[in-house]
Design a protein around this motif. Sequence first.
Motif: not given
Length: 414
Positions: A100-102, A200, A202, A223, A225-226, A236
């Motif tokens: 994931s991005t995090s 980042d 995203a 990420c 999913y955007k 991600a």
Amino acid sequence: MITRETLLQLDATDPLAARREAFVLPANTIYLDGNSLGAMPRAAAERVRHTLDHDWSQALVRSWNAPPSGAGWVDLPQRVGAKIGRLIGARDGETLACDSTSVNLFKLLSLALKLRPDRRLILSDRDNFPTDLYMAQGLSALLGGEHQLRAVAPDEVEAAIDERVAVVSLSHVNYRNGALYDMAAITRRAHEAGALMLWDLAHSAGALPIALADCDVDLAVGCGYKYFNGGPGAPAYLYVAQRLQPQATSPLTGWFGHEKPFEFIPAYAPAAGIDRMQVGTPAILSMSALDAALDIWDGVDLQQLRAKSIRQCETFVALVEQWMPGVFEVTSPLDSARRGSQVCLRHEQAWPIMQALIGRGVIGDVRAPDILRFGFTPLYVSYADVWDAANTLREIMQHGEWTQPRFQARAKVT
């Protein structure tokens, strides 16, 4: 004067208009929330069905290996990463789809601190996406508090970069107002001070051209999913410049980052290159969906994409100011060179106004406490959509629809 007929003419000559057919878009819906969750590509649904009905159910474990006996699952992180890399200006072998991005932020912040052992500051801006700040705070605590996150106002970032900073961690586009940083200038300033630069992406990748290698960026995350339309919770990705990879170490030494994962050696030894940044087994269903979604970008001119995005955002702002003067405060930069692909409006009743819009089929979102956020995704948002969305907002404000009790209830996800 902007007219709907003028915008329909733009749609008729739009070189990206045909891409809209690649997506499943609900009838009577204008979707302006692709900067939160992209619309579903038809190809992604087909790929997931094939993965379920053939690769998993029939080929079973053989699908991990390469065709013709398998589906090549084991190499999906690299294949998907390469597709993303071409859209963000990375060199071959610098981008990997994973986690994931995090989690990727945690890995790259840790990597950066290890590469700058004599420095103790992580610099960010206080308007950064919260998870970026949370991961820096958590990493600092894990390291015993010897390192510190310093978050300053966005316009103070460049001045705050000094010899104490190990890594500058920023979102390329601000999630709350759409403000766009000058990637080249900030990266250059970080390097002048001896710091590493972590971006980042995203809210920018898939919405505008990015040139990580040309800007000499060290590290980046984003990420799927955007704007990449990989589906909810899509994998991600991370980017590590080639020059840093021989020294790069991940704090999460999982078996997929091992140089020989299927020899099951007890002692960890990192894989070569970007592969060492993997952790555990990739999520194949969601990775497959993202892989198929990225094929939509074949042949897309990112400069045309950016030009359409700018024109759509400018049109929306102009209509809001023309039809509803003084009703909303436009919090996004008016200079298109300093704005991503979203327009944000401030109103103290942002939540019920947005719920009334959604009730009319215009989907955006709200960012607390008072921001209405509209994302413009040029691959499937038409110019006529921009007119119709602004006109619906005008009608809602004129008739006070948002004051109805059914629009006041708060949902868990905004």
